[in-house]
Design an enzyme around this catalytic site. Structure first.
Site, short mmCIF file in Angstrom:
data_model
loop_
_atom_site.label_atom_id
_atom_site.label_comp_id
_atom_site.label_asym_id
_atom_site.label_seq_id
_atom_site.Cartn_x
_atom_site.Cartn_y
_atom_site.Cartn_z
N GLY A 227 42.15 36.09 40.01
CA GLY A 227 43.34 36.59 40.70
C GLY A 227 43.36 36.17 42.16
N ARG B 18 51.59 29.06 49.86
CA ARG B 18 51.33 30.52 49.86
C ARG B 18 49.84 30.86 49.82
NH1 ARG B 18 56.04 33.92 47.86
NH2 ARG B 18 57.77 32.48 47.99
N ASP C 5 35.76 49.16 38.04
CA ASP C 5 35.87 50.60 38.28
C ASP C 5 36.11 51.28 36.94
OD1 ASP C 5 38.58 49.12 39.13
OD2 ASP C 5 39.11 50.97 38.12
N ARG D 284 41.66 33.11 32.27
CA ARG D 284 41.69 34.06 33.39
C ARG D 284 40.32 34.70 33.54
NH1 ARG D 284 43.07 38.39 36.40
NH2 ARG D 284 42.80 40.44 35.45
N GLU E 15 47.41 41.33 34.16
CA GLU E 15 47.87 39.94 34.01
C GLU E 15 47.85 39.35 32.60
OE1 GLU E 15 45.48 40.80 36.31
OE2 GLU E 15 46.68 40.69 38.14
N ARG F 96 38.43 33.44 45.54
CA ARG F 96 37.43 33.33 44.46
C ARG F 96 37.52 31.94 43.82
NH1 ARG F 96 34.37 37.61 44.33
NH2 ARG F 96 35.21 39.68 44.07
N SER G 151 39.18 41.17 37.11
CA SER G 151 38.49 42.46 37.07
C SER G 151 39.38 43.46 36.34
CB SER G 151 38.18 42.95 38.49
OG SER G 151 39.38 43.13 39.19
N ARG H 221 30.58 43.32 43.31
CA ARG H 221 31.62 42.61 42.55
C ARG H 221 31.38 41.11 42.59
NH1 ARG H 221 35.10 46.66 44.55
NH2 ARG H 221 35.85 45.40 46.27
N HIS I 201 56.03 26.29 43.95
CA HIS I 201 54.83 27.09 44.25
C HIS I 201 53.55 26.28 44.24
CE1 HIS I 201 57.86 29.29 41.83
NE2 HIS I 201 57.89 29.99 42.93
N1 HPA Z 1 43.98 49.04 37.22
C1 HPA Z 1 44.59 47.88 37.13
N2 HPA Z 1 43.99 46.74 37.35
C2 HPA Z 1 42.70 46.77 37.67
C3 HPA Z 1 42.00 47.95 37.78
C4 HPA Z 1 42.68 49.15 37.53
O1 HPA Z 1 42.11 50.25 37.63
N3 HPA Z 1 40.74 47.66 38.13
C5 HPA Z 1 40.66 46.33 38.22
N4 HPA Z 1 41.84 45.78 37.94
#
Ligand code: HPA
Length: 233
Positions: free
Chosen positions: A20, A43, A203, A87, A180, A24, A90, A216, A4
Site C-alpha cells: 500500500g 503523486r 493489529d 498485493r 484493497e 515500502r 497489512s 511492522r 497516474h
Molecule cells: N482495518 C482495515 N484495514 C487494516 C486494518 C484494520 O484494522 N489493519 C490493517 N489494515
C-alpha cells in the site's frame, strides 16, 4: 503513460508486487532488487523495476483503499500488459486464533463495496484470487519455513468505525479486515489477469493489540520474501 503513471509500456515487468505504502515499494526495490529503475513519481506513488534472481520484477505502491488500488491495478493490467499483481499489505485480525505478525493468504475477499457493481455490473460480494498464484506463494513460504494462513478477507471502505465493524464480515467467515483485495481481484477477473494478496496481521480487532512501526518493518520483510520467492514460479 496514464494520468497516474508516467512509465512507458516497456518499463514495467509482467509481475508487480504492490504494497500500500509507496515507501515500502522503495524499500523492497532497494533491499532486494538489483539494477533498479524508478518508473513512476506521479503523486509520489513510487514504482520500480529491477532484477530479482535474474528475473525482471516491478514493485509499485497501491495507496489505501479500493478506489486507489482499483486505478493503479487496472492501468497496470490494461495499459502496461502486466499479467500478475501480488498485493503485500497489512490487515487487522477478526478472530482470536490469529496472532500479530501472522502472514495471511487471501483465499477470497468479501465486501459490501460497490466497486465491482459500478465497474462492470458484477453484483458478487465475494471476489477470488488466482489459484495458481496462491499455490506459488504457498510453495515459496514452505521453502522459507514460513506458514501462510489461508483465509477469507473482509475488504472494507472504512478504517475508523463509529458503530463497530460490519457484522457481515464475521457472518461471512472473514478472518481479517483490510481495504484493497476485493477491488484487485475484481480487476484481475474482468481483465483476464492474475492476482493474489498476502497480508501481515498488524493489529487485532479482538484483543486490541497493535504493532510498533519497527515490528511492522520486520514482519513486512518476511512477507516480502515470500512474495519475491513466489514471483519466481
Ligand atoms: N482495518 C482495515 N484495514 C487494516 C486494518 C484494520 O484494522 N489493519 C490493517 N489494515
Amino acid at each position: 503513460m496514464t494520468p497516474h503513471n508516467q512509465a512507458k509500456k516497456d518499463e514495467i515487468a509482467k509481475i508487480v508486487l504492490m504494497p500500500g505504502d509507496p515507501l515500502r515499494a522503495k524499500y523492497i526495490a532497494t533491499h532486494y532488487l538489483t539494477d533498479i529503475h524508478c518508473f513512476n513519481t506521479v503523486r509520489n506513488m513510487l514504482g520500480y523495476t529491477g532484477l530479482y534472481q535474474g528475473q525482471t520484477l516491478s514493485i509499485m505502491g497501491s495507496g489505501m483503499g479500493m478506489p486507489s488500488i482499483g486505478i493503479y491495478s487496472y492501468e497496470l493490467y490494461t495499459q502496461y500488459d502486466v499479467d500478475t499483481i501480488i498485493r503485500i499489505g497489512s490487515c487487522g485480525a477478526l478472530i482470536p486464533s490469529l496472532d500479530l505478525f501472522d502472514v495471511i493468504l487471501a483465499d477470497s475477499a468479501w465486501s459490501r463495496s460497490t466497486y465491482a457493481q459500478q465497474q462492470s455490473h458484477d453484483a458478487n460480494r465475494i471476489q477470488y484470487p488466482t489459484l495458481e498464484i496462491n499455490q506459488a506463494l504457498k510453495k515459496a513460504a514452505n521453502e522459507q519455513n514460513q506458514w501462510l494462513h489461508p483465509c477469507r478477507f473482509h475488504s472494507s471502505d472504512v478504517f475508523y468505525y463509529e458503530a463497530g465493524i460490519d457484522s457481515g464480515a464475521l457472518a461471512n467467515q472473514c478472518a481479517v479486515v483490510e481495504m484493497e483485495s476485493f477491488a484487485l481481484f475484481h480487476n484481475a477477473k474482468v481483465t483476464g489477469k492474475k492476482a493474489a494478496c498476502l497480508c501481515t496481521v498488524s493489529d487485532s480487532l479482538v484483543t486490541h493489540q497493535e504493532t510498533t512501526a519497527q515490528q511492522r518493518e520486520t514482519a513486512f520483510d518476511t512477507m516480502a520474501q515470500i512474495a519475491l520467492g513466489g514471483s519466481l514460479y
